[in-house]
Design a protein around this motif. Sequence first.
Motif, PDB file in Angstrom:
ATOM      1  N   ARG A  12     -29.435  15.121  18.347  1.00 52.48           N
ATOM      2  CA  ARG A  12     -29.430  13.665  18.513  1.00 52.48           C
ATOM      3  C   ARG A  12     -29.279  12.937  17.181  1.00 52.48           C
ATOM      4  NH1 ARG A  12     -28.099   9.537  21.015  1.00 52.48           N
ATOM      5  NH2 ARG A  12     -29.614   7.933  21.429  1.00 52.48           N
ATOM      6  N   TRP A  13     -29.866  13.484  16.119  1.00 50.21           N
ATOM      7  CA  TRP A  13     -29.945  12.759  14.852  1.00 50.21           C
ATOM      8  C   TRP A  13     -28.738  12.998  13.959  1.00 50.21           C
ATOM      9  CZ3 TRP A  13     -30.982  14.306   9.644  1.00 50.21           C
ATOM     10  CH2 TRP A  13     -31.263  13.236   8.795  1.00 50.21           C
ATOM     11  N   LEU A  14     -28.238  14.228  13.876  1.00 48.13           N
ATOM     12  CA  LEU A  14     -27.140  14.521  12.957  1.00 48.13           C
ATOM     13  C   LEU A  14     -25.819  13.963  13.475  1.00 48.13           C
ATOM     14  CD1 LEU A  14     -27.702  18.161  11.678  1.00 48.13           C
ATOM     15  CD2 LEU A  14     -28.027  16.030  10.464  1.00 48.13           C
ATOM     16  N   PRO A  15     -25.030  13.389  12.589  1.00 47.74           N
ATOM     17  CA  PRO A  15     -23.739  12.833  13.017  1.00 47.74           C
ATOM     18  C   PRO A  15     -22.708  13.940  13.260  1.00 47.74           C
ATOM     19  CG  PRO A  15     -24.016  12.563  10.662  1.00 47.74           C
ATOM     20  CD  PRO A  15     -25.309  13.132  11.190  1.00 47.74           C
ATOM     21  N   GLU A  16     -21.672  13.606  14.032  1.00 46.18           N
ATOM     22  CA  GLU A  16     -20.609  14.560  14.345  1.00 46.18           C
ATOM     23  C   GLU A  16     -19.670  14.771  13.168  1.00 46.18           C
ATOM     24  OE1 GLU A  16     -19.588  16.484  17.057  1.00 46.18           O
ATOM     25  OE2 GLU A  16     -21.621  16.110  17.728  1.00 46.18           O
ATOM     26  N   THR A  17     -19.364  13.709  12.447  1.00 46.78           N
ATOM     27  CA  THR A  17     -18.402  13.773  11.344  1.00 46.78           C
ATOM     28  C   THR A  17     -18.974  13.054  10.134  1.00 46.78           C
ATOM     29  OG1 THR A  17     -17.292  11.692  11.893  1.00 46.78           O
ATOM     30  CG2 THR A  17     -16.504  13.684  13.020  1.00 46.78           C
ATOM     31  N   PRO A  18     -18.393  13.274   8.954  1.00 45.27           N
ATOM     32  CA  PRO A  18     -18.854  12.536   7.772  1.00 45.27           C
ATOM     33  C   PRO A  18     -18.678  11.019   7.920  1.00 45.27           C
ATOM     34  CG  PRO A  18     -17.556  14.421   7.097  1.00 45.27           C
ATOM     35  CD  PRO A  18     -17.435  14.327   8.583  1.00 45.27           C
ATOM     36  N   LEU A  32     -15.431  13.748   1.564  1.00 46.93           N
ATOM     37  CA  LEU A  32     -15.774  14.837   2.480  1.00 46.93           C
ATOM     38  C   LEU A  32     -14.694  15.052   3.536  1.00 46.93           C
ATOM     39  CD1 LEU A  32     -19.603  14.441   3.097  1.00 46.93           C
ATOM     40  CD2 LEU A  32     -18.421  16.398   2.136  1.00 46.93           C
ATOM     41  N   VAL A  33     -14.167  13.977   4.097  1.00 45.41           N
ATOM     42  CA  VAL A  33     -13.114  14.106   5.108  1.00 45.41           C
ATOM     43  C   VAL A  33     -11.885  14.768   4.502  1.00 45.41           C
ATOM     44  CG1 VAL A  33     -11.506  12.786   6.541  1.00 45.41           C
ATOM     45  CG2 VAL A  33     -13.939  12.235   6.567  1.00 45.41           C
ATOM     46  N   THR A  34     -11.530  14.363   3.281  1.00 38.63           N
ATOM     47  CA  THR A  34     -10.382  14.962   2.601  1.00 38.63           C
ATOM     48  C   THR A  34     -10.627  16.444   2.339  1.00 38.63           C
ATOM     49  OG1 THR A  34      -9.861  12.854   1.559  1.00 38.63           O
ATOM     50  CG2 THR A  34      -8.926  14.828   0.546  1.00 38.63           C
ATOM     51  N   ARG A  35     -11.785  16.778   1.846  1.00 36.90           N
ATOM     52  CA  ARG A  35     -12.126  18.180   1.545  1.00 36.90           C
ATOM     53  C   ARG A  35     -12.108  19.038   2.805  1.00 36.90           C
ATOM     54  NH1 ARG A  35     -14.971  21.066  -2.611  1.00 36.90           N
ATOM     55  NH2 ARG A  35     -14.757  23.226  -1.954  1.00 36.90           N
ATOM     56  N   ILE A  36     -12.678  18.537   3.885  1.00 36.49           N
ATOM     57  CA  ILE A  36     -12.696  19.284   5.139  1.00 36.49           C
ATOM     58  C   ILE A  36     -11.279  19.480   5.658  1.00 36.49           C
ATOM     59  CG2 ILE A  36     -13.387  19.156   7.570  1.00 36.49           C
ATOM     60  CD1 ILE A  36     -16.001  17.802   6.563  1.00 36.49           C
ATOM     61  N   SER A  37     -10.453  18.453   5.583  1.00 47.32           N
ATOM     62  CA  SER A  37      -9.054  18.561   6.028  1.00 47.32           C
ATOM     63  C   SER A  37      -8.293  19.592   5.206  1.00 47.32           C
ATOM     64  CB  SER A  37      -8.352  17.208   5.929  1.00 47.32           C
ATOM     65  OG  SER A  37      -8.964  16.270   6.768  1.00 47.32           O
ATOM     66  N   GLU A  38      -8.506  19.597   3.892  1.00 43.68           N
ATOM     67  CA  GLU A  38      -7.847  20.582   3.022  1.00 43.68           C
ATOM     68  C   GLU A  38      -8.288  22.000   3.365  1.00 43.68           C
ATOM     69  OE1 GLU A  38      -8.946  19.283  -0.864  1.00 43.68           O
ATOM     70  OE2 GLU A  38      -7.463  17.663  -0.913  1.00 43.68           O
ATOM     71  N   GLU A  39      -9.585  22.184   3.592  1.00 48.30           N
ATOM     72  CA  GLU A  39     -10.097  23.514   3.928  1.00 48.30           C
ATOM     73  C   GLU A  39      -9.561  23.988   5.280  1.00 48.30           C
ATOM     74  OE1 GLU A  39     -14.347  23.376   3.658  1.00 48.30           O
ATOM     75  OE2 GLU A  39     -14.322  23.321   1.464  1.00 48.30           O
TER      76      GLU A  39
END
Length: 175
Positions: A12-18, A32-39
């Motif tokens: 319930r507490w943790l978000p789905e995405t940065p 973070l979104v850029t890093r995750i997309s690159e990975e």
Amino acid sequence: LPAVVLGLVVWRWLPETPRDARWLTPAEQDALVTRISEEQAATRERHHIGIGATLRHPTVWLLGLVLFCCQCGSYGLNLWIPQIVKGLSGSSDVFVGLISALPYAAAAIGMIVIGRSSDRSGERFWYVAVPSLVGAAGFAASAWLSSPWLGMLALSIAAVGELGSRGPFWALPPR
């Protein structure tokens, strides 16, 4: 029950995405979104085979066989160690329960030492193979020994070998 409650709280507490993390600044969210997309792109590029080809790959089957063998040793420890200790010592159930923890205490230390050594050297295969063979030798020795103290030593060696190979093993599949 505490694990279930904590799981619900985290869910319930943790978000789905940065982007949904309110405690991050917009710049941190973007980074973070850029890093995750690159990975993710690098992973798709490196591992471009589908699930069918993955399941036909011989390395997947070999790793599955190795883990199966390790699990057999683990079940041997978890399910039978109290009866083995009872047979070796002939002591009360409470004493058997306390003594049965000794191999796991040794294994906890062994897991740390083996894992650190494997991480330091970067070697994984031998840090799975050698502890597994040591664990097998410990199991074999415990079957032949009649002395309770030597039997517990052999079971402790088996536990260190059997459980000590797990950390290096789980470093193999991503490679």
